[in-house]
Motif scaffolding. Structure first.
Motif, PDB file in Angstrom:
ATOM      1  N   ALA A  25      43.112  -2.665  50.274  1.00  0.00           N
ATOM      2  CA  ALA A  25      42.165  -3.844  51.096  1.00  0.00           C
ATOM      3  C   ALA A  25      43.154  -4.387  52.089  1.00  0.00           C
ATOM      4  O   ALA A  25      42.560  -5.024  52.817  1.00  0.00           O
ATOM      5  CB  ALA A  25      42.147  -4.689  49.691  1.00  0.00           C
ATOM      6  N   ASP A  26      44.441  -4.386  52.004  1.00  0.00           N
ATOM      7  CA  ASP A  26      45.072  -4.943  52.907  1.00  0.00           C
ATOM      8  C   ASP A  26      45.273  -4.440  54.196  1.00  0.00           C
ATOM      9  O   ASP A  26      45.202  -4.879  55.329  1.00  0.00           O
ATOM     10  CB  ASP A  26      46.543  -5.443  52.537  1.00  0.00           C
ATOM     11  N   VAL A  28      42.324  -2.448  55.220  1.00  0.00           N
ATOM     12  CA  VAL A  28      41.132  -2.569  55.727  1.00  0.00           C
ATOM     13  C   VAL A  28      41.008  -3.851  56.324  1.00  0.00           C
ATOM     14  O   VAL A  28      40.388  -4.213  57.275  1.00  0.00           O
ATOM     15  CB  VAL A  28      39.994  -2.148  54.602  1.00  0.00           C
ATOM     16  N   ASN A  29      41.580  -4.994  55.895  1.00  0.00           N
ATOM     17  CA  ASN A  29      41.028  -6.343  56.381  1.00  0.00           C
ATOM     18  C   ASN A  29      42.214  -6.681  57.440  1.00  0.00           C
ATOM     19  O   ASN A  29      42.006  -7.920  58.000  1.00  0.00           O
ATOM     20  CB  ASN A  29      41.315  -7.413  55.350  1.00  0.00           C
ATOM     21  N   ASP A  31      45.704  -6.982  57.345  1.00  0.00           N
ATOM     22  CA  ASP A  31      46.908  -7.806  57.194  1.00  0.00           C
ATOM     23  C   ASP A  31      48.025  -6.820  57.266  1.00  0.00           C
ATOM     24  O   ASP A  31      49.137  -7.076  57.688  1.00  0.00           O
ATOM     25  CB  ASP A  31      46.935  -8.076  55.760  1.00  0.00           C
TER      26      ASP A  31
END
Length: 67
Positions: A25-26, A28-29, A31
């Motif tokens: 998730a980090d 993909v976003n 970060d």
């Protein structure tokens, strides 16, 4: 090659990275790229050494699979 780096350098603060979905998730976003590969200010204890940085950079640019 990636898992030991994540365990040693990241999971002290990011315990949820134990589950690949949280790390992904980090990634993909954006970060992960921003903090680890661009600003290079993670981990806050002093960043990554050059070898770890190269391993994570290759992993990121090769599609960041869980190996």
């Amino acid at each position: 090659d990636v898992k030991p780096i994540i365990r040693e350098k990241c999971m002290g603060c990011h315990q949820d990275y134990f589950l690949y979905d949280s790390l992904n998730a980090d990634v993909v976003n954006g970060d992960f790229y921003k903090r680890v590969l661009n600003k290079r200010d993670m981990p806050p204890s002093g960043g990554l050494d050059t070898c770890d940085y190269i391993v994570l950079k290759r992993w990121y640019y090769n599609g960041h699979t869980s190996n």
